[in-house]
Write a protein that holds these residues in place. Structure first.
Motif, PDB file in Angstrom:
ATOM      1  N   ALA A 296     -20.181  28.472  43.034  1.00 47.92           N
ATOM      2  CA  ALA A 296     -21.285  28.109  42.144  1.00 47.92           C
ATOM      3  C   ALA A 296     -22.474  27.632  42.964  1.00 47.92           C
ATOM      4  O   ALA A 296     -22.314  27.009  44.014  1.00 47.92           O
TER       5      ALA A 296
ATOM      6  N   TRP B 173     -30.436  23.049  34.277  1.00 48.96           N
ATOM      7  CA  TRP B 173     -30.155  24.446  33.976  1.00 48.96           C
ATOM      8  C   TRP B 173     -30.654  24.814  32.589  1.00 48.96           C
ATOM      9  O   TRP B 173     -30.395  24.113  31.618  1.00 48.96           O
TER      10      TRP B 173
ATOM     11  N   GLN C 142     -27.322  29.621  32.587  1.00 49.73           N
ATOM     12  CA  GLN C 142     -26.420  29.783  33.733  1.00 49.73           C
ATOM     13  C   GLN C 142     -25.329  30.769  33.324  1.00 49.73           C
ATOM     14  O   GLN C 142     -24.263  30.398  32.849  1.00 49.73           O
ATOM     15  N   GLU C 143     -25.628  32.069  33.512  1.00 53.13           N
ATOM     16  CA  GLU C 143     -24.735  33.125  33.067  1.00 53.13           C
ATOM     17  C   GLU C 143     -23.926  33.761  34.180  1.00 53.13           C
ATOM     18  O   GLU C 143     -23.001  34.514  33.906  1.00 53.13           O
TER      19      GLU C 143
END
Length: 143
Positions: free
Chosen positions: A70, A78, A81-82
């Motif tokens: 990550a 954020w 956040q995909e």
């Protein structure tokens, strides 16, 4: 203009959303095809450190593992956040027609390519057909 509702399309979308955020190994899309005397497995692993990619063969089982870490952003808030992080895993059962001792792999631009050679015994070969006159001549020479 009337809009139509596609229940199967909606189910596919929801299932995809759920699978994307499930715990455990992530999905790794692959292409598998045969080209001449080898099979080629191409796996999409964008953003994965090549050092985290592991390909191994245990008997007839080919396993591909990779890890995407990550993004560490301490002060970030954020908005979206995909891009999933975590472990990616796929396993493939190899048939008797491959030479598992000669499997090789390369990683380029986020694509892992695994080259799986076809074994000699599985390659097509031409069978010579004897004619009756050749067989009779061979028998007369052997006697």
């Amino acid at each position: 203009m009337a809009m139509s509702f596609d229940p199967f399309g909606e189910l596919d979308r929801l299932t995809g959303d759920l699978l994307q955020f499930r715990p455990g190994p992530r999905f790794m899309p692959v292409d598998l095809y045969r080209e001449q005397d080898q099979y080629i497995l191409a796996a999409d692993l964008p953003g994965v450190d090549p050092g985290s990619v592991d390909v191994d063969v245990d008997g007839q089982l080919l396993t591909v593992r990779a890890t995407r870490t990550a993004a560490a952003r301490e002060n970030a808030k954020w908005l979206v956040q995909e891009r999933p992080s975590g472990t990616y895993l796929r396993q493939f059962s190899l048939g008797d027609g491959v030479d598992s001792s000669r499997i090789s792999a390369s990683y380029d631009n986020g694509v892992l390519s695994v080259f799986i050679p076809v074994s000699e015994k599985a390659k097509p070969r031409k069978i010579q057909i004897d004619t009756a006159s050749k067989t009779d001549a061979a028998k007369s020479i052997e006697v």
